[in-house]
Design an enzyme around this catalytic site. Structure first.
Site, mmCIF file in Angstrom:
data_model
loop_
_atom_site.group_PDB
_atom_site.id
_atom_site.type_symbol
_atom_site.label_atom_id
_atom_site.label_comp_id
_atom_site.label_asym_id
_atom_site.label_seq_id
_atom_site.Cartn_x
_atom_site.Cartn_y
_atom_site.Cartn_z
ATOM 1 N N SER A 261 0.394 -14.438 -9.449
ATOM 2 C CA SER A 261 0.919 -13.537 -8.410
ATOM 3 C C SER A 261 -0.201 -12.595 -8.002
ATOM 4 C CB SER A 261 2.069 -12.696 -8.966
ATOM 5 O OG SER A 261 1.554 -11.644 -9.763
ATOM 6 N N ASP A 262 -0.081 -11.978 -6.837
ATOM 7 C CA ASP A 262 -1.000 -10.886 -6.533
ATOM 8 C C ASP A 262 -0.556 -9.671 -7.354
ATOM 9 O OD1 ASP A 262 -3.023 -9.328 -5.569
ATOM 10 O OD2 ASP A 262 -2.660 -9.750 -3.460
ATOM 11 N N TRP A 263 -1.339 -8.610 -7.294
ATOM 12 C CA TRP A 263 -1.168 -7.423 -8.136
ATOM 13 C C TRP A 263 0.233 -6.819 -7.969
ATOM 14 C CZ3 TRP A 263 -0.218 -2.581 -9.601
ATOM 15 C CH2 TRP A 263 -1.027 -1.981 -10.583
ATOM 16 N N ALA A 265 2.966 -8.185 -7.517
ATOM 17 C CA ALA A 265 3.818 -8.810 -6.489
ATOM 18 C C ALA A 265 5.149 -9.289 -7.051
ATOM 19 C CB ALA A 265 3.084 -9.961 -5.816
#
Ligand code: BGC
Length: 732
Positions: A261-263, A265
Site C-alpha cells: 500500500s502507499d503510506w 493508505a
C-alpha cells in the site's frame, strides 16, 4: 534458500508471524526501542515492531546493520528485515528530477542514474526503492509532476523500464542492485483539479489506453514490487480495489510479486468512506490483494482476529506472506541479511567522482532551451555578464524527493562560475526565492526564512545589471513548491522574483533566464523580457557545473520538453495527444465563433511537448514513405533528411508521431511512436528513418479490443509535437 525450504519456513510460521511479514513500519516508529509520535497515536506497540518484517526510510550501513542484527536475534525464526526507501533521483549523489530525466529523451541516462542510485543506496543498506513513478501527468498544478517523466505514455514507458533495469540489473543478487517498486497503481497522476490525493475519474478506455501502458512497461521489465495509489478509480480507492489489483494488475498485466500500500493508505480507507474501522480497512485491502501495509496499524492489529473470526481466509495471508518471503529470498537476504551494506563502500562510493560525473552528464542533457533570441546564448567568454538571482548561489537545487542527500553537497552556479574565473563582484542575489514572510512548510523538513534586506538586494542587483553587457537571472520556484502535497493554483514565479526581473529589464534588455523548477510554469511574465530562457529543472548535485558549461557553450542544450509549458494555468489539464472534437479549432483568428476554443486565451501551450532549441538550427526535408500502403505483418519506412543549418555542431531529437484519421472511436490528434537523436556538424545532413508496423496502430476499439483498423494514417516527423511535416499512408 530453495523453494522447498522457503515453503517449509512458511509452514512453520504462526499466523501472527506471517502477518508480521506483511507489515512495514516507518523509520520514526523505531527510535531506540521506544514508540514515539504517530506510532504511539496509532497504537503501535513494541510487540508490533518485534514481528514487523520491513522498515521504511532507515538508511546508513551502521544503523541498518545494528537493527538487522537485533531484529533477527529476537525474531522467532530469524527472518531478516527488508529495508525500503524512496531513492527517487539518486541517493547521496543527486541526479536531475525524473521530469528532467524525461527531457533527455535518453532512457539510457535514466538507467545509468538508477544504477548509480542503487549502488550507493545498497551500500547504505537499502533493498528496495519506491521508484519508478510511471504515473502519466497532464496537469502542472499537481506537485508530483516532478516525479513523473512526463505527459507521454510511450516516453514514460521507456523511462520506467530503463529505471527498473538500472536498479535491478539482470540479477537482483548481484552486488549494488536493489529491487524497484513501481508506483502508484493506478491513475494517481490524474487528480481532479491537480490537487494531490484528489478523486480520479478515468474512463476504462482512457485508463487502459493512456495510463496503464507505462506501468506495463515497468512490469514487463521485471519490476519486483508495485505500490497502490492514494486515489479512487470509479469511486473505489485503489487500496481496496479488487478489480484493479487482482483482475487488472495480476490477471491482465501479469504482475505476480509484492503489492504494497502507499503510506497509510490502508487506514485511509476510513476517511475515504469505504471502511468503518481499521478491521474493515484491513479486510478490504487484503481481499484486494494488497500484500503489505505501509505505515498503518490495520494489518498488524486486525488481520489475526479477522482470520480467527473466519472473516478472512488464512490462505490470503499465506499467499501474501509467500510473496514477501520469496522477494526476500530473491534478494539473497536469507543467505546474507547484511547484503551490500558496508561502511567502507559508503565512504568510497557516495558522491564519488564517477557518480558526480554521471549526474552532471544527465543534468547537461536535461536542460531545455525554450528561447534564444539574437543568439543570447552561449555567452561569449569575454562578455561582461552579471549573474543575479536567488538561485545563483542556492543549494536547494535537488528536487523535493532528495531526502537522503546533504543539500550543501550540491555545487551552486556561483561556485561553478567562480571556478571558471568569474569574479566575485559579478554576482548578486537580488531577492529571496519566496517573499520574506512566506513560510515554506517542507514535506521532509522546514526552511528558515531568508535573512535579506530586500530593498538593498534589489538595488545592488539593478546597479550590477546596469554596468554589465548581459544579465543571467537565475530564478525559479522553491523546491518545496513541488513534490508530494505541493499542488499549486498559481504556477508563475513568485512576485518578488518578477519584481527583480522587471527592475533588471529596465536597465538591461539582454536577459537570459535560467529557470529552476519542478513543473512546467506560467512564463508569460518572462516571455517578452528574456532573450533566452534555459529550463534547468531541479538539476541535483552537479547542477552548477552543468549550467555553467551550458551557458558558456562547452556543451549545448539538447533536452526536449517531456511536458508542455502551458500558456497559463487555466488551460490545465492539457496534453498534446488530445482527441479531436466535432468542432476543431485550426487557426488563430477568433472570428470563427463555433469552434472548440477559448475567447481569452489560446488553445496551444506556450511551448509544446517535445520542444527544445539548441545553439544551432536544423532543417527538415519532407517526409518520404517507402510505400503508401501498410499490410498486416508488413512494414513501411518513413524518413526525413535533417540538416544542421547553423554554424555549430548540435544534437537534434527527431520525433515520429502518428494519427489514425478514422477509427471506431475518436483517436488522438497524434501520438509519439518513436524518436532518434542525431548529432551533426555544421552543414552536415543525415537521413533519419523509422519503421512503421501495424502493431503501432493498435488501440482499444469500440468493443474494447486492442486492434488496428484499416484506413488512412498521417505520419508526422519533426522537432516537436506541433510539427506539421507530414505524409499519409493506408493500412490495408
Ligand atoms: C508517497 C509514496 C512514497 C511513500 C513512502 C508516500 O507518501 O506517496 O510515493 O513512496 O510515501 O515514503
Amino acid at each position: 534458500m530453495t523453494t522447498q525450504e522457503l515453503r517449509q519456513l512458511l509452514s512453520e510460521l504462526s499466523l501472527e508471524e506471517k502477518i508480521g511479514q506483511l507489515v512495514q513500519m516507518p523509520a520514526y516508529f523505531q527510535s531506540g526501542g521506544h514508540i514515539t509520535g504517530p506510532a504511539g497515536e496509532m497504537g503501535i506497540t513494541n510487540d508490533d515492531l518485534r514481528l514487523a518484517g520491513s522498515y521504511l526510510s532507515i538508511v546508513g550501513a551502521a544503523d541498518v546493520e545494528k537493527l538487522q542484527r537485533e531484529y533477527m536475534a529476537n525474531h522467532p525464526h530469524h527472518i531478516p528485515l527488508i529495508f525500503m526507501a524512496d531513492i527517487i533521483n539518486g541517493y547521496r549523489t543527486v541526479f536531475p528530477i525524473p521530469l528532467a530525466q524525461g527531457c533527455t529523451f535518453q532512457p539510457e541516462l535514466a538507467e545509468e542514474g538508477a544504477r548509480i542510485a542503487a549502488k550507493e543506496a545498497a551500500a547504505s543498506g537499502v533493498h528496495v526503492t519506491f521508484s519508478p513513478m510511471a504515473d502519466l501527468v497532464r496537469d502542472a498544478r499537481w506537485g508530483r509532476v516532478m516525479e513523473s517523466t512526463g505527459e507521454d505514455k510511450y516516453l514514460n514507458g521507456l523511462m520506467a523500464a530503463a529505471m527498473v533495469r538500472g536498479y535491478q540489473g539482470a540479477d537482483l543478487k548481484e552486488k549494488g542492485r536493489i529491487a524497484a517498486c513501481l508506483k502508484h497503481f493506478a491513475g494517481y497522476g490524474a487528480p481532479e483539479g491537480g490537487r494531490d490525493y484528489n478523486t480520479v475519474e478515468l474512463s476504462p478506455r482512457t485508463l487502459r489506453e493512456d495510463y496503464l501502458p507505462a506501468y506495463q512497461a515497468a512490469i514487463d521489465a521485471g519490476c519486483e514490487m508495485v505500490m497502490t495509489s492514494f486515489n479512487t478509480l470509479d469511486r473505489v480507492p485503489s487500496t481496496a480495489n479488487r478489480w484493479l489489483m487482482r483482475d487488472i494488475l495480476r490477471g491482465e498485466m501479469g504482475f505476480d510479486s509484492v503489492l504494497i500500500s502507499d503510506w497509510g493508505a490502508v487506514m485511509e480507507l476510513i476517511p475515504h468512506g469505504v471502511a468503518a474501522d481499521f478491521a474493515q480497512a484491513a479486510e478490504l485491502a487484503i481481499r484486494a490483494g494488497v500484500d503489505m501495509d505501509m505505515s498503518s496499524p490495520c494489518y498488524t492489529h486486525e488481520l489475526k482476529r479477522l482470520v480467527e473470526e473466519g472473516k478472512v481466509p488464512e490462505a490470503l495471508i499465506d499467499e501474501s506472506c509467500w510473496r514477501v518471503l520469496a522477494l526476500k529470498n530473491r534478494l539473497g537476504l536469507f543467505e546474507n541479511p547484511f547484503r551490500d551494506l558496508s561502511r567502507d563502500d559508503e565512504a568510497a562510493l557516495l558522491l564519488c567522482a564517477e557518480h558526480r560525473a554521471a549526474a552532471q552528464r544527465c543534468a547537461e542533457n536535461s536542460f531545455v532551451l525554450l528561447k534564444n533570441d539574437d543568439q543570447a546564448l552561449p555567452l561569449a567568454s569575454d562578455a561582461k555578464v552579471a549573474f543575479i538571482g536567488p538561485y545563483v548561489d542556492s543549494h536547494l537545487t535537488s528536487g523535493a524527493w532528495s531526502i537522503f542527500c546533504d543539500d550543501t553537497d550540491a555545487i551552486t552556479l556561483r561556485t561553478a562560475l567562480r571556478q571558471r574565473g568569474v569574479p566575485d563582484e559579478r554576482f548578486a542575489v537580488g531577492c529571496p526565492i519566496v517573499a520574506p514572510g512566506e513560510t515554506i512548510l517542507g514535506f521532509q523538513k522546514d526552511y528558515p526564512l531568508p535573512e535579506i534586506d530586500a530593498e538593498q538586494a534589489l538595488a545592488d542587483a539593478v546597479a550590477l545589471a546596469k554596468s554589465s553587457d548581459q544579465v543571467v537571472l537565475a530564478l525559479g520556484e522553491h523546491r518545496e513548491h513541488t513534490g508530494e502535497s505541493a499542488s499549486r493554483g498559481q504556477i508563475a514565479l513568485p512576485d518578488c522574483q518578477l519584481r527583480l526581473l522587471d527592475a533588471v529589464a529596465e536597465v538591461n534588455p539582454n536577459i537570459t533566464v535560467v529557470l529552476y523548477c519542478g513543473r512546467p510554469m506560467d512564463l508569460r511574465a518572462l516571455q517578452d523580457k528574456a532573450k533566452a530562457i534555459l529550463v534547468v529543472w531541479m538539476p541535483g548535485t552537479e547542477g552548477g557545473p552543468a549550467i555553467a558549461r551550458t551557458l558558456y557553450g562547452d556543451c549545448a542544450p539538447s533536452g526536449r520538453l517531456s511536458m508542455a509549458f502551458p500558456w497559463c494555468v487555466a488551460q490545465l489539464p492539457m496534453h498534446y495527444d488530445q482527441l479531436s472534437t466535432g468542432r476543431p479549432y485550426h487557426g488563430d483568428h477568433r472570428a470563427i465563433r463555433i469552434s472548440s476554443k477559448y475567447l481569452d486565451m489560446p488553445n496551444r501551450p506556450l511551448y509544446p511537448f517535445g520542444f527544445g532549441l539548441t545553439y544551432t538550427t536544423f532543417a527538415y526535408s519532407g517526409v518520404a514513405l517507402s510505400a503508401d500502403k501498410l499490410t498486416r505483418g508488413g512494414e513501411i519506412t518513413a524518413s526525413v533528411r535533417v540538416t544542421n543549418t547553423g554554424d555549430r555542431p548540435g544534437t537534434e531529437t527527431v520525433q515520429l508521431y502518428l494519427r489514425d484519421l478514422v477509427g471506431s472511436v475518436a483517436r488522438p490528434v497524434r501520438e509519439l511512436k518513436g524518436f532518434r537523436r542525431v548529432t551533426l556538424r555544421p552543414g552536415e545532413s543525415a537521413d533519419v528513418a523509422f519503421a512503421i508496423t501495424e502493431e503501432q496502430l493498435r488501440f482499444y476499439d469500440i468493443n474494447m479490443d486492442f486492434v488496428s483498423e484499416p484506413g488512412g494514417f498521417e505520419v508526422f516527423i519533426g522537432p516537436d509535437s506541433a510539427s506539421e511535416n507530414k505524409a499519409t499512408f493506408r493500412l490495408v
